[in-house]
Motif scaffolding. Structure first.
Motif, PDB file in Angstrom:
ATOM      1  N   UNK A 134       0.805  -1.229   0.000  1.00 24.90           N
ATOM      2  CA  UNK A 134       0.000   0.000   0.000  1.00 24.90           C
ATOM      3  C   UNK A 134       0.833   1.271   0.000  1.00 24.90           C
ATOM      4  N   UNK A 155       3.092 -13.203   4.911  1.00 22.79           N
ATOM      5  CA  UNK A 155       3.373 -13.846   6.194  1.00 22.79           C
ATOM      6  C   UNK A 155       2.193 -14.705   6.612  1.00 22.79           C
ATOM      7  N   UNK A 157       0.173 -14.295   8.820  1.00 23.71           N
ATOM      8  CA  UNK A 157      -0.986 -13.493   9.220  1.00 23.71           C
ATOM      9  C   UNK A 157      -1.571 -12.678   8.070  1.00 23.71           C
ATOM     10  N   UNK A 158      -1.039 -12.848   6.855  1.00 27.78           N
ATOM     11  CA  UNK A 158      -1.562 -12.075   5.722  1.00 27.78           C
ATOM     12  C   UNK A 158      -2.985 -12.521   5.375  1.00 27.78           C
ATOM     13  N   UNK A 159      -3.871 -11.547   5.276  1.00 27.54           N
ATOM     14  CA  UNK A 159      -5.260 -11.855   4.930  1.00 27.54           C
ATOM     15  C   UNK A 159      -5.369 -12.140   3.432  1.00 27.54           C
ATOM     16  N   UNK A 162      -4.792  -9.074   1.482  1.00 31.45           N
ATOM     17  CA  UNK A 162      -3.388  -8.673   1.354  1.00 31.45           C
ATOM     18  C   UNK A 162      -2.646  -9.581   0.378  1.00 31.45           C
TER      19      UNK A 162
ATOM     20  N   UNK B  37       3.803  -7.327  10.422  1.00 36.37           N
ATOM     21  CA  UNK B  37       3.091  -6.496  11.404  1.00 36.37           C
ATOM     22  C   UNK B  37       1.758  -5.964  10.880  1.00 36.37           C
ATOM     23  N   UNK B  38       1.494  -6.160   9.586  1.00 37.92           N
ATOM     24  CA  UNK B  38       0.312  -5.525   8.990  1.00 37.92           C
ATOM     25  C   UNK B  38      -1.000  -5.999   9.629  1.00 37.92           C
ATOM     26  N   UNK B  39      -1.085  -7.294   9.911  1.00 40.21           N
ATOM     27  CA  UNK B  39      -2.341  -7.796  10.478  1.00 40.21           C
ATOM     28  C   UNK B  39      -2.576  -7.202  11.869  1.00 40.21           C
ATOM     29  N   UNK B  42      -3.774  -3.695  11.497  1.00 44.53           N
ATOM     30  CA  UNK B  42      -5.168  -3.672  11.042  1.00 44.53           C
ATOM     31  C   UNK B  42      -6.121  -3.928  12.214  1.00 44.53           C
TER      32      UNK B  42
END
Lengths: 273, 411
Positions: A134, A155, A157-159, A162, B37-39, B42
């Motif tokens: 982004x 990663x 945790x990437x949705x 993302x 760290x993005x999650x 968010x």
């Protein structure tokens, strides 16, 4: 075709994952950069990730932090690294070289100026840890204009959103960070990694490499069964740290060779993709 | 205190609505952190947006600020100081009277309540001088949360008393040995902890820096300072001030008092940076005065950096201003011209410290002394009917050793 795409095409044909060592450029000193690249290639590297040292490496664990500190103490800077790559390109025009680092040294040089100089030096891809998709509009544009691949991270945790965002921008390969935390952290769960790779591949045909936490040849073999590339960082940097400066390239190469054996052994286990 | 809305404004307010939805203040701010760290960011953005819009959250925060922190803090007309300066009237916003002795607790209280809403039992913080660490440890104790504070080994040695305060409050202080072993390295280490333990951990950043939403959230929690002034100044002085002065390291106390005044064009906003041994010596922390834009700690802002884009070590007699970056909203306010930024040397800050002790019986923090020092320069150039409001962001009890040493004494 770019060196990165050519490399993944060649390896796909022989069903082998790419072996991607990471070293910090200028560790132990800038004079050692060409010798280090030479040794890594001689010992099985398919792509090299060359870290650009930064004073504040927020996403790195202690091993790579110390490597950055050694490189900076030895006077390493971004322009110097580009020059070293350019020099190395005279003897090796095939091995893809990917710079990996933080935004500030690049912004200080200027994004467009950097992209031009990197291209001229023979750099193939750049991964800026703190440029998430982004914030990467101008960045991707500048690299695209120079014909350099923007490499992005994903990663655990990437949705899904993302993953899609990265899939739209990424070229060369995607670097999947296989665990939560910083570089050099504990061991990884290969089954979890395999599930996530399947999700990523559902959205993009760009090759997916796996790194963070691959500390031994057995783990490299397990990951190489399904990943397009296996990134080995902290384990090699540890070897450089322990070595006398003039032995560092040789010892880094020796440990890389053991990982190459692991990746080679996975060829037979690998389903055709 | 009776709160009432001011009746008259010199000029009509101008709308100000920063940052944008993605955390940008013009070219500054943003979310410059790794994918890992993005999650977490968010999740925090969503949680904070919910808290911001929730009257129950705001009511709980207001209750805690009144009964635990001791708000509102008074505004005080420093008459003897004003007379000695012979110009504008100097008023002090007394953040030094808060629980824990500085404005920092406004933010840690707010973030602790967000952490509770998010169900995070563990909080972490970075600290330089130890003031934010103490404020974080305080609210963690108040709510029974585990607290880990990262602090550079250089600062641990310099600020032994605050290390002990944090331990008394039940926090674990982790000495950081990487990099320059000061505040910026403590922040790096706290980020590394957060990315590793994100499931149960809330990171309480101590200033208006870091990735979105931190600069906005920390500003919002400190904006109580300026909001109170908007009401207190007309009540006490009959009108809003001509100038609002605040020291700027990362910039949280300054954003706190500036933000409610941004829409009031008649009020000049001046940030006072740490000039250390003098800008020309290179040994200072005046990021906006002498730095250049770059990316650090999750946001784009002004930085102290060398020709290769490496972050420089800074110097200030005041540990709380000793930071090579600055909040991105300050970078925006500087470029847009809405605020201006000046610097004050160590010696000028020390002189102001002594002057305020002597004329008003108030011992200011060395950080706040920088703002007082600029008031002492500014006031004599203005008429007696002009008003300068200084955010006295903290008290100076923590600085006894530093000041004594600078005077050639040892305690």
């Amino acid at each position: 075709m770019s060196r990165i795409a050519a490399t993944f095409d060649r390896l796909r044909a022989v069903r082998r994952a790419a072996l991607v060592p990471f070293v910090t450029a200028g560790d132990p000193s800038p004079a050692h950069i060409p010798g280090m690249l030479r040794s890594l290639v001689a010992n099985g590297a398919d792509v090299i990730e060359l870290g650009v040292p930064f004073s504040d490496p927020m996403a790195d664990g202690p091993t790579i932090q110390r490597a950055s500190e050694r490189a900076l103490r030895a006077g390493t800077g971004l322009a110097m690294i580009l020059d070293a790559v350019k020099q190395y390109r005279r003897e090796d025009d095939n091995t893809p070289i990917v710079l990996m680092g933080y935004a500030n040294p690049i912004e200080h040089m200027g994004v467009a100026a950097f992209a031009g100089r990197a291209k001229e030096s023979g750099v193939d891809g750049v991964l800026v840890v703190d440029y998430p998709p982004e914030e990467s509009g101008a960045w991707v544009e500048a690299l695209g204009a120079a014909g350099i691949d923007p490499i992005f991270l994903l990663s655990p945790t990437s949705s899904q959103a993302r993953i899609d965002l990265v899939a739209r921008l990424a070229k060369g390969y995607i670097y999947y960070v296989s665990l939560k935390g910083v570089t050099g952290a504990a061991n990884i769960d290969t089954a979890d990694v395999e599930r996530m790779l399947a999700r990523i591949r559902g959205r993009t045909s760009v090759p997916v490499g796996v790194g963070f936490g691959i500390r031994d040849p057995e783990t490299a073999r397990a990951i190489a069964r399904f990943a397009d590339a296996v990134v080995i960082g902290s384990r090699i940097v540890e070897e450089i740290e322990r070595a006398e400066p003039d032995q560092a390239a040789q010892r880094a190469g020796a440990v890389l060779a053991t990982f190459r054996a692991g990746v080679d052994a996975a060829v037979g286990d690998r389903a055709s993709r | 205190m009776q709160m009432r809305v001011p009746v008259a404004e010199p000029r009509s307010p101008v709308a100000y609505d920063m940052p944008d939805a993605t955390g940008h203040f013009g070219p500054y701010g943003g979310t410059f952190v790794a994918e890992t760290l993005q999650a977490a960011l968010e999740e925090l953005r969503d949680a904070y947006a919910a808290c911001r819009a929730d009257p129950a959250f705001q009511a709980e925060l207001a209750y805690e600020l009144e009964h635990y922190v001791g708000r509102p803090s008074p505004v005080y007309h420093a008459k003897r100081l004003s007379d000695e300066l012979g110009g504008a009237q100097v008023y002090l916003k007394r953040e030094d009277l808060n629980h824990t002795g500085a404005h920092k607790v406004n933010n840690t209280m707010g973030q602790a309540l967000v952490a509770r809403r998010m169900g995070k039992p563990r909080v972490i913080a970075e600290t330089g001088a130890g003031q934010h660490g103490v404020a974080a440890a305080t609210v963690a104790a108040r709510y029974g949360m585990e607290c880990v504070v990262y602090m550079g080994t250089e600062d641990v040695a310099r600020q032994a008393q605050n290390v002990y305060r944090m331990k008394l409050l039940g926090a674990t202080v982790v000495p950081v040995t990487s990099g320059s072993r000061t505040l910026k390295d403590a922040l790096n280490e706290a980020m590394r902890d957060w990315v590793t333990n994100v499931a149960n951990t809330f990171y309480i950043i101590g200033t208006v820096a870091g990735p979105h939403p931190y600069p906005m959230m920390v500003r919002d929690f400190n904006a109580i300072v300026g909001k109170e002034c908007l009401v207190q100044m007309p009540a006490l002085a009959g009108r809003q001030p001509d100038y609002v002065l605040a020291c700027v390291g990362g910039g949280s106390n300054a954003m706190g008092i500036f933000h409610p005044y941004i829409p009031h064009p008649g009020v000049k906003l001046v940030g006072v940076e740490a000039g250390g041994l003098g800008i020309a010596t290179g040994r200072h922390a005046a990021t906006l005065s002498a730095g250049s834009p770059g990316v650090l700690h999750g946001n784009r802002t002004y930085l102290m950096q060398d020709a290769d884009g490496q972050i420089l070590e800074t110097h200030s007699i005041s540990a709380g201003l000793d930071y090579p970056g600055v909040g991105p909203e300050h970078a925006w306010l500087k470029d847009s011209g809405r605020a201006s930024y000046v610097s004050v040397t160590d010696d000028e800050a020390l002189a102001a410290f002594h002057t305020l002790c002597r004329t008003e019986g108030i011992i200011p923090a060395l950080e706040s002394s920088h703002a007082v020092a600029h008031a002492m320069r500014l006031a004599p150039t203005l008429g007696r009917d002009r008003i300068v409001l200084v955010n006295l962001s903290g008290r100076g009890d923590k600085d006894m050793h530093t000041v004594a040493k600078a005077s050639g004494l040892s305690l």
